[in-house]
Design a protein around this motif. Structure first.
Motif, PDB file in Angstrom:
ATOM      1  N   LEU B  87       0.828  -1.199   0.000  1.00 28.50           N
ATOM      2  CA  LEU B  87       0.000   0.000   0.000  1.00 28.50           C
ATOM      3  C   LEU B  87       0.856   1.240   0.000  1.00 28.50           C
ATOM      4  O   LEU B  87       1.634   1.469   0.911  1.00 28.50           O
ATOM      5  CB  LEU B  87      -0.895   0.004   1.237  1.00 28.50           C
ATOM      6  N   PRO B  92      -4.557   6.130  -4.972  1.00 31.74           N
ATOM      7  CA  PRO B  92      -5.786   6.499  -4.271  1.00 31.74           C
ATOM      8  C   PRO B  92      -6.854   5.430  -4.465  1.00 31.74           C
ATOM      9  O   PRO B  92      -7.560   5.422  -5.461  1.00 31.74           O
ATOM     10  CB  PRO B  92      -6.194   7.815  -4.950  1.00 31.74           C
ATOM     11  N   LEU B  93      -6.975   4.525  -3.518  1.00 29.49           N
ATOM     12  CA  LEU B  93      -7.903   3.407  -3.683  1.00 29.49           C
ATOM     13  C   LEU B  93      -8.795   3.328  -2.458  1.00 29.49           C
ATOM     14  O   LEU B  93      -8.321   3.151  -1.338  1.00 29.49           O
ATOM     15  CB  LEU B  93      -7.105   2.105  -3.855  1.00 29.49           C
ATOM     16  N   ARG B  94     -10.091   3.455  -2.691  1.00 28.57           N
ATOM     17  CA  ARG B  94     -11.034   3.349  -1.586  1.00 28.57           C
ATOM     18  C   ARG B  94     -11.499   1.902  -1.442  1.00 28.57           C
ATOM     19  O   ARG B  94     -11.413   1.119  -2.373  1.00 28.57           O
ATOM     20  CB  ARG B  94     -12.229   4.275  -1.818  1.00 28.57           C
ATOM     21  N   LEU B 126      -9.938   5.415   2.345  1.00 36.24           N
ATOM     22  CA  LEU B 126      -8.781   5.024   1.542  1.00 36.24           C
ATOM     23  C   LEU B 126      -8.082   3.842   2.207  1.00 36.24           C
ATOM     24  O   LEU B 126      -7.877   3.830   3.418  1.00 36.24           O
ATOM     25  CB  LEU B 126      -7.794   6.182   1.428  1.00 36.24           C
ATOM     26  N   LEU B 127      -7.705   2.863   1.399  1.00 32.91           N
ATOM     27  CA  LEU B 127      -7.011   1.686   1.934  1.00 32.91           C
ATOM     28  C   LEU B 127      -5.759   2.082   2.711  1.00 32.91           C
ATOM     29  O   LEU B 127      -5.459   1.526   3.762  1.00 32.91           O
ATOM     30  CB  LEU B 127      -6.587   0.756   0.790  1.00 32.91           C
ATOM     31  N   GLU B 129      -5.154   4.485   4.482  1.00 37.63           N
ATOM     32  CA  GLU B 129      -5.357   5.173   5.757  1.00 37.63           C
ATOM     33  C   GLU B 129      -6.037   4.292   6.798  1.00 37.63           C
ATOM     34  O   GLU B 129      -6.376   4.760   7.883  1.00 37.63           O
ATOM     35  CB  GLU B 129      -6.181   6.449   5.529  1.00 37.63           C
TER      36      GLU B 129
END
Lengths: 261, 249
Positions: B87, B92-94, B126-127, B129
């Motif tokens: 990661l 930017p991946l939700r 977000l992954l 975070e």
């Protein structure tokens, strides 16, 4: 319309930006920035070899860039420190290209054109190659988009989902070599890496999804291509570096803006 | 209730015979046999470097064995929860978008999987975070999307504290009961070998011993590997949750 060299230059620059956008996103996501440089630097060697063998320059560039990408991927995949291997490869390829170029008759090889681009000399034939290559890169990336995103997060997960991340990694290398061949005439071997990374990095500030980042990179790349060309025309500066300066300016602006996502 | 072994043996979801593999010149696994049957919960324990993750990666197809073979039931639906993701905040991946990898899922299915994994509130996060526990639930939700017959979890509680681990194991137990799937887990947490495991496989390059958790805990080979100190904690854990096993199947 294509009779105007400025129109051809604009179309060529936009074509290179279109090819660079999806690939640039993956170069950033997969931490391949140095890898892109090594591949791009090998292009010069391809030019020298193609001229020496009386082959089309695009073919020589593509072949040598692809060979370089595969070789470096193999070396870094064997557990050698990738940062070290890439540093060795990027600089060696550039030096080898410069030495090889010195053997080619100077009238046939304008070194600075290949190092920094020669966008105002783009012909109709160049445009066909650039846009053909850009569409091919776009098609490859669209085809493997979901699989590549999965493999970027976890190759094991990709395998478990029935994908083949090794093969998809080679698709990225092929797309990278194609982009290098396409962008060589626009920004030159030394600045292709910048064309890949800066638009994607700029778009990251505002993107909320991978697709959003791609759209942003596309927008920034095209804006930089046209803005840089305009700047080169107005201030009588070299076009390739002007495009990159314009992209860097947009990146700086974006870094000052409040961050989303 | 017990599903493995015995006369009522159903055909295995995945079975492997004589698996051996060398990685980087080192022999990691030597002649390992393995099978998991429908509805069974199997936990693989072993010290660091014992080849636990390698076994899982062989079974999901991420590695190829040098010797031996792996047989999958035809059309097996497998849900895999990897140990970690690469990661980078630059991607930017939700969570909701992550569930669409590698194939787009219907929104209703996505929502159901997130609820089932206890990640319902995480869709728009977000992954990069997420906390360790939240990421684990998001990974689990993705694995549940295709209604797996076999759920494979590689060190699922790494980075979780002990209450977090216990809660995660209870969730897996409930999921097994509700979805009627088999579960294969890898753990280095010798003191929290899951109470609900039908079978524990103690691995150290080869299968040292294998059986019901309380049997393995008493076994010579297990004690030789992990010492006797872990037995008390194992017993304690089993005691705490001994009320929740029955009726699970």
């Amino acid at each position: 319309m294509l009779d105007d060299f400025l129109t051809r230059a604009a179309l060529g620059a936009v074509g290179a930006a279109v090819a660079a956008a999806p690939l640039g996103c993956f170069v950033v996501w997969r931490r391949m920035a140095y890898f892109g440089d090594a591949t791009a630097h090998a292009a010069l060697l391809g030019v020298a070899l193609a001229l020496a063998a009386a082959l089309p320059v695009y073919a020589g560039t593509l072949a040598v860039a692809l060979g370089m990408a595969l070789a470096v991927a193999r070396l870094t995949g064997q557990g050698l420190s990738s940062d070290m291997v890439l540093g060795v490869a990027a600089h060696s390829a550039l030096a080898l290209g410069l030495v090889a170029a010195s053997f080619v008759d100077g009238a046939r090889l304008d070194l600075s054109a290949y190092l920094f681009g020669d966008i105002l000399a783009v012909t109709r034939g160049d445009l066909a190659v650039i846009w053909g290559g850009a569409l091919l890169v776009g098609g490859l990336m669209a085809w493997r988009w979901q699989a590549l995103l999965t493999a970027t997060l976890s190759p094991d997960l990709a395998w478990a989902c029935g994908l083949n991340p090794d093969r998809d990694g080679r698709v990225v290398l092929l797309a990278l070599a194609l982009t290098v061949a396409v962008a060589l005439k626009i920004v030159g071997a030394l600045l292709i890496g910048a064309l890949l990374i800066i638009p994607a990095a700029t778009a990251r500030r505002f993107a909320a999804s991978p697709e959003g980042m791609l759209a942003g990179a596309l927008g920034v790349g095209v804006a930089a291509a046209l803005g840089g060309l305009w700047g080169a025309w107005t201030f009588d500066t070299p076009a390739g570096p002007s495009i990159v300066v314009c992209a860097a300016g947009l990146f700086l602006l974006s870094a000052l803006a409040p961050r989303r996502g | 209730m017990r599903r493995n072994g015995g006369a009522a043996r159903v055909s295995a979801l995945i079975s492997a015979q004589g698996l051996s593999i060398r990685l980087g010149g080192q022999e990691v696994l030597r002649n390992v046999d393995f099978a998991i049957h429908p509805g069974e919960i199997v936990t693989v324990v072993g010290p660091n470097g014992s080849g636990k993750s390698t076994l899982v990666r062989l079974l999901v197809g991420a590695l190829r064995p040098d010797a031996g073979q792996i047989t999958r039931r035809d059309g097996l639906r497998l849900g895999y929860v990897p140990q970690r993701l690469q990661l980078d905040p630059v991607l930017p991946l939700r969570v909701g978008r992550f569930l669409d990898l590698p194939r787009r899922a219907a929104p209703a299915l996505r929502k159901a999987a997130l609820e089932e994994a206890g990640a319902g509130a995480l869709t728009d996060r977000l992954l990069s975070e997420l906390s360790g526990g939240q990421l684990q639930r998001a990974l689990l939700a993705r694995a549940l999307l295709n209604r797996p017959q076999l759920l494979v979890l590689d060190e699922p509680t790494q980075g979780l504290d002990q209450p977090g681990s216990a809660a995660f194991y209870r969730r897996i137990e409930q999921l097994r009961a509700r979805l009627d799937c088999a579960v294969l887990m890898v753990s280095h947490e010798l003191h929290v070998v899951m109470s609900a495991s039908d079978r524990v496989i103690c691995l150290n390059g080869h299968v040292c011993c294998e059986g019901r958790p309380e049997v393995v805990a008493q076994a010579e080979a297990y004690r030789a590997l992990f010492g006797t100190g872990t037995q008390g904690a194992l017993a304690l854990y089993r005691h705490e949750h001994s009320h929740s096993h029955d009726g699970a199947a």
